[in-house]
Design an enzyme around this catalytic site. Structure first.
Site, PDB file in Angstrom:
ATOM      1  N   ASP A  76       0.846  -1.182   0.153  1.00 33.72           N
ATOM      2  CA  ASP A  76       0.025  -0.056  -0.050  1.00 33.72           C
ATOM      3  C   ASP A  76       0.929   1.346   0.053  1.00 33.72           C
ATOM      4  O   ASP A  76       0.436   2.410   0.388  1.00 33.72           O
ATOM      5  CB  ASP A  76      -0.945  -0.174   1.432  1.00 33.72           C
ATOM      6  N   GLU A 112      -0.555  -8.843  -1.817  1.00 35.03           N
ATOM      7  CA  GLU A 112      -1.219  -8.416  -0.692  1.00 35.03           C
ATOM      8  C   GLU A 112      -2.333  -7.574  -1.179  1.00 35.03           C
ATOM      9  O   GLU A 112      -2.685  -6.475  -0.595  1.00 35.03           O
ATOM     10  CB  GLU A 112      -0.438  -7.840   0.214  1.00 35.03           C
ATOM     11  N   GLU A 122      -2.373   5.135   2.696  1.00 35.70           N
ATOM     12  CA  GLU A 122      -2.332   3.621   2.462  1.00 35.70           C
ATOM     13  C   GLU A 122      -3.625   2.910   1.860  1.00 35.70           C
ATOM     14  O   GLU A 122      -3.688   2.461   0.995  1.00 35.70           O
ATOM     15  CB  GLU A 122      -1.799   2.903   3.409  1.00 35.70           C
ATOM     16  N   HIS A 145       4.922   4.679  14.117  1.00 30.82           N
ATOM     17  CA  HIS A 145       5.326   5.552  13.245  1.00 30.82           C
ATOM     18  C   HIS A 145       4.355   6.080  12.017  1.00 30.82           C
ATOM     19  O   HIS A 145       4.300   6.820  11.280  1.00 30.82           O
ATOM     20  CB  HIS A 145       6.104   4.694  12.215  1.00 30.82           C
ATOM     21  N   ARG A 150       1.669   7.894  10.019  1.00 31.33           N
ATOM     22  CA  ARG A 150       1.534   9.481   9.625  1.00 31.33           C
ATOM     23  C   ARG A 150       0.162   9.799  10.242  1.00 31.33           C
ATOM     24  O   ARG A 150       0.462  11.087  10.966  1.00 31.33           O
ATOM     25  CB  ARG A 150       1.389   9.557   8.115  1.00 31.33           C
ATOM     26  N   HIS A 168      11.421   5.050  15.030  1.00 31.49           N
ATOM     27  CA  HIS A 168      11.407   5.330  13.583  1.00 31.49           C
ATOM     28  C   HIS A 168      12.309   6.661  13.325  1.00 31.49           C
ATOM     29  O   HIS A 168      12.337   7.374  14.089  1.00 31.49           O
ATOM     30  CB  HIS A 168       9.979   5.511  13.074  1.00 31.49           C
TER      31      HIS A 168
END
Length: 359
Positions: free
Chosen positions: A94, A116, A130, A204, A206, A236
């Protein structure tokens, strides 16, 4: 048959490498393109699987925007695809890399296979970007390799042709099978930490950066203090994540903050953890193979199979709900469970499907 594989982030390498290696070991002509969307994390994973890209687009810059990544990937990958003219292009997951490579190949009328396919959270903005990336990729691909029955059902509900959809399991389990037999988990873990009683944490996303991440950290810190347990946290590289982590738990004695680790060392940490607190997608798939319960610190998950199997809890991001979920995880004791995401034979299935169509 010439197959092209594209990746640019750590999770993409993990889930693409087993398929690439399966094709390569059978003597197929393969091309590997790295975008380096996440330079350091991607390079770290390449070394683990001992693979070398044929092309490196080197798109990463400081404070890059999503539009900048799309633009650079598409501009730099097009001449390579025109030169090599692969029979098929594989993208995974993604990421912005996957979306950009998919669009570039589609514009050149090259069939695309999505490893996936079909994962859905149901919210276009969570995870961001994503969820949108997945949907756009799936619409434009010739081959949709769904990891689970639910993923296939998602695709069918969206009106996609069933003849394009194949349930193959998740290639992350293939990656685990490649690696686990070759390493000593305890020895690797001791290279990083001296504790054998800890929670493993990764954060991590966003959409969590900001107050949500602070709430997750505060809940975890409260639990760790009250239960006298350490929290091992590979932090991260994103500077926005690092600032929040430093401000919230940088001086907290219960937290062991370490640099991001390679995949082998991460698996060793996962192997030794009591349970996991994460906003990652991949960790949700890997943890069941180590009999670890997962606190998913997000509002949504595109991997509901974990929750339905009783192997995790969707905790949200408020301090109260995360604390409650961690408290519940602490009472769990999983033994010899079956991973709902795969059996380690996904790469073989993908190869047979592709080879049957493209002679």
């Amino acid at each position: 048959m010439k197959s092209c594989f594209v990746f640019g982030t750590r999770p993409e390498v993990i889930k693409t490498a087993p398929v690439y290696l399966y094709f390569k070991n059978l003597g197929e002509e393969v091309i590997l393109i790295a975008t380096a969307q996440h330079r350091e994390m991607m390079d770290m994973m390449i070394k683990v699987f001992n693979i070398k890209p044929d092309y490196d687009l080197d798109v990463m810059t400081q404070n890059q925007s999503l539009n900048m990544i799309v633009s650079r990937v598409m501009e730099r990958i097009e001449p390579i695809l025109m030169k090599e003219r692969p029979d098929i292009v594989f993208v995974q997951g993604d990421t912005t890399t996957a979306l950009s490579a998919c669009l570039a190949a589609f514009h050149l009328s090259i069939p695309v296979a999505h490893i996936e396919a079909g994962l859905r959270s149901g919210d276009l903005y969570d995870p961001f970007p994503e969820e949108l990336n997945r949907r756009l990729i799936d619409v434009s691909c010739r081959y949709l390799f769904a990891p689970t029955k639910r993923a296939k059902e998602n695709l069918l509900r969206e009106g996609l042709d069933e003849n394009r959809i194949f349930i193959v399991g998740n290639t992350v389990i293939d990656a685990l099978e490649l690696i686990r037999k070759k390493i000593n988990m305890v020895s690797l873990r001791k290279e990083l930490i001296d504790s054998d009683y800890y929670i493993l944490m990764t954060l991590h996303r966003r959409e969590n950066i900001g107050e949500k991440m602070r709430s997750i950290l505060r809940a975890t810190a409260d639990f760790a203090q009250k239960n006298d347990i350490r929290v091992v946290f590979p932090v991260h590289k994103n500077p926005n994540v690092r600032q929040i982590v430093d401000e919230e738990v940088g001086k907290n004695p219960n937290f062991i903050l370490i640099e991001p680790v390679d995949y082998l060392h991460f698996l060793s940490l996962l192997d030794g953890a009591k349970f996991v607190v994460t906003d990652s997608g991949g960790v949700q798939e890997e943890a069941p193979s180590f009999n670890k319960f997962v606190v998913v610190a997000r509002q949504t998950t595109e991997r509901p199979e974990l929750i339905e199997a009783g192997l995790g809890i969707l905790a949200g991001t408020s301090k109260e709900t995360v604390y409650e979920a961690i408290n519940e995880a602490n009472r769990k004791n999983l033994n010899s469970i079956e991973n709902p995401f795969g059996d380690g034979k996904s790469s073989e299935r993908i190869y047979k499907i592709i080879r049957g169509d493209i002679a």
